[in-house]
Design a protein around this motif. Sequence first.
Motif, PDB file in Angstrom:
ATOM      1  N   LEU A  10       0.837  -1.193   0.000  1.00 49.38           N
ATOM      2  CA  LEU A  10       0.000   0.000   0.000  1.00 49.38           C
ATOM      3  C   LEU A  10       0.881   1.257   0.000  1.00 49.38           C
ATOM      4  O   LEU A  10       0.640   2.207  -0.755  1.00 49.38           O
ATOM      5  CB  LEU A  10      -0.925   0.002   1.230  1.00 49.38           C
ATOM      6  CG  LEU A  10      -1.837   1.225   1.371  1.00 49.38           C
ATOM      7  CD1 LEU A  10      -2.801   1.315   0.192  1.00 49.38           C
ATOM      8  CD2 LEU A  10      -2.601   1.159   2.686  1.00 49.38           C
ATOM      9  N   ALA A  11       1.930   1.273   0.842  1.00 47.12           N
ATOM     10  CA  ALA A  11       2.838   2.419   0.892  1.00 47.12           C
ATOM     11  C   ALA A  11       3.539   2.612  -0.455  1.00 47.12           C
ATOM     12  O   ALA A  11       3.687   3.745  -0.939  1.00 47.12           O
ATOM     13  CB  ALA A  11       3.859   2.229   2.007  1.00 47.12           C
ATOM     14  N   ALA A  12       3.971   1.527  -1.078  1.00 47.68           N
ATOM     15  CA  ALA A  12       4.632   1.613  -2.394  1.00 47.68           C
ATOM     16  C   ALA A  12       3.669   2.149  -3.440  1.00 47.68           C
ATOM     17  O   ALA A  12       4.051   2.994  -4.268  1.00 47.68           O
ATOM     18  CB  ALA A  12       5.176   0.244  -2.796  1.00 47.68           C
ATOM     19  N   ASN A  13       2.439   1.709  -3.423  1.00 43.70           N
ATOM     20  CA  ASN A  13       1.436   2.187  -4.392  1.00 43.70           C
ATOM     21  C   ASN A  13       1.167   3.679  -4.206  1.00 43.70           C
ATOM     22  O   ASN A  13       1.054   4.430  -5.177  1.00 43.70           O
ATOM     23  CB  ASN A  13       0.143   1.381  -4.267  1.00 43.70           C
ATOM     24  CG  ASN A  13       0.295  -0.025  -4.828  1.00 43.70           C
ATOM     25  OD1 ASN A  13       1.181  -0.293  -5.632  1.00 43.70           O
ATOM     26  ND2 ASN A  13      -0.564  -0.938  -4.379  1.00 43.70           N
ATOM     27  N   ILE A  14       1.055   4.104  -2.936  1.00 42.83           N
ATOM     28  CA  ILE A  14       0.820   5.519  -2.661  1.00 42.83           C
ATOM     29  C   ILE A  14       2.011   6.345  -3.156  1.00 42.83           C
ATOM     30  O   ILE A  14       1.849   7.402  -3.774  1.00 42.83           O
ATOM     31  CB  ILE A  14       0.548   5.752  -1.156  1.00 42.83           C
ATOM     32  CG1 ILE A  14      -0.812   5.156  -0.787  1.00 42.83           C
ATOM     33  CG2 ILE A  14       0.605   7.236  -0.794  1.00 42.83           C
ATOM     34  CD1 ILE A  14      -1.114   5.138   0.698  1.00 42.83           C
ATOM     35  N   LEU A  15       3.222   5.863  -2.886  1.00 45.23           N
ATOM     36  CA  LEU A  15       4.425   6.553  -3.330  1.00 45.23           C
ATOM     37  C   LEU A  15       4.480   6.652  -4.855  1.00 45.23           C
ATOM     38  O   LEU A  15       4.833   7.700  -5.412  1.00 45.23           O
ATOM     39  CB  LEU A  15       5.672   5.836  -2.790  1.00 45.23           C
ATOM     40  CG  LEU A  15       7.003   6.524  -3.014  1.00 45.23           C
ATOM     41  CD1 LEU A  15       7.018   7.916  -2.383  1.00 45.23           C
ATOM     42  CD2 LEU A  15       8.139   5.689  -2.461  1.00 45.23           C
ATOM     43  N   VAL A  19       4.588  10.255  -6.869  1.00 47.22           N
ATOM     44  CA  VAL A  19       5.672  10.561  -7.811  1.00 47.22           C
ATOM     45  C   VAL A  19       5.110  10.786  -9.212  1.00 47.22           C
ATOM     46  O   VAL A  19       5.519  11.708  -9.931  1.00 47.22           O
ATOM     47  CB  VAL A  19       6.740   9.441  -7.803  1.00 47.22           C
ATOM     48  CG1 VAL A  19       7.723   9.602  -8.932  1.00 47.22           C
ATOM     49  CG2 VAL A  19       7.467   9.417  -6.458  1.00 47.22           C
ATOM     50  N   SER A  20       4.162   9.990  -9.606  1.00 49.10           N
ATOM     51  CA  SER A  20       3.530  10.152 -10.930  1.00 49.10           C
ATOM     52  C   SER A  20       2.852  11.506 -11.045  1.00 49.10           C
ATOM     53  O   SER A  20       2.953  12.188 -12.072  1.00 49.10           O
ATOM     54  CB  SER A  20       2.511   9.041 -11.181  1.00 49.10           C
ATOM     55  OG  SER A  20       3.139   7.782 -11.197  1.00 49.10           O
ATOM     56  N   LEU A  21       2.137  11.917  -9.998  1.00 43.37           N
ATOM     57  CA  LEU A  21       1.470  13.224 -10.014  1.00 43.37           C
ATOM     58  C   LEU A  21       2.494  14.364 -10.098  1.00 43.37           C
ATOM     59  O   LEU A  21       2.267  15.348 -10.793  1.00 43.37           O
ATOM     60  CB  LEU A  21       0.579  13.385  -8.779  1.00 43.37           C
ATOM     61  CG  LEU A  21      -0.700  12.536  -8.768  1.00 43.37           C
ATOM     62  CD1 LEU A  21      -1.419  12.660  -7.432  1.00 43.37           C
ATOM     63  CD2 LEU A  21      -1.613  12.938  -9.917  1.00 43.37           C
TER      64      LEU A  21
END
Length: 171
Positions: A10-15, A19-21
């Motif tokens: 979940l933390a990796a997905n949020i990160l 970063v994409s944004l």
Amino acid sequence: MSKINQKMELAANILIVVVSLLIIGVIVQQYFFSSPAVSNQMPRQQPTVGKKVNLEKVNFSNYPKTVVLALQTTCGYCNESAPFYKRMLEETKGKNIKFIAVFPTPVEDSTKHLERLGINGFEVKQAPISALEASGTPTLILTNDKGEVTNFWIGKLPADKETEVINQISS
């Protein structure tokens, strides 16, 4: 362990989303909200054929041709062109041609720089590059005995242009 893996995922997905944004934001800002770089630049200057070169204390009348090089000690293309400048001096040796190197830096520093490059035979002058109506270096200017520009070349020259320069100087 399953809960730890889920939290890390979940933390990796949020990160990844954050970063994409940020990347998208930078791209949008660069392409849609910044003014073009060209509009902020001064128009490029270049020597004018037929116009007298503006260099103090230079007597052009003793030579049918004078080669004026606008250089900078920190210019990569100038330094990469050193073998051409040496060749130009060698192939025109014995001809009544004056060679002047113009740097914006003090004469002593500029002379030492040319010596480090193995170039001997240029009279060294200090003047702003803009005094030669050049906006970049290297700029090579060929003049007649009145100091009037007869031709000029800008940038690091390919082999065929180097030969063209030497032929024009020698003729």
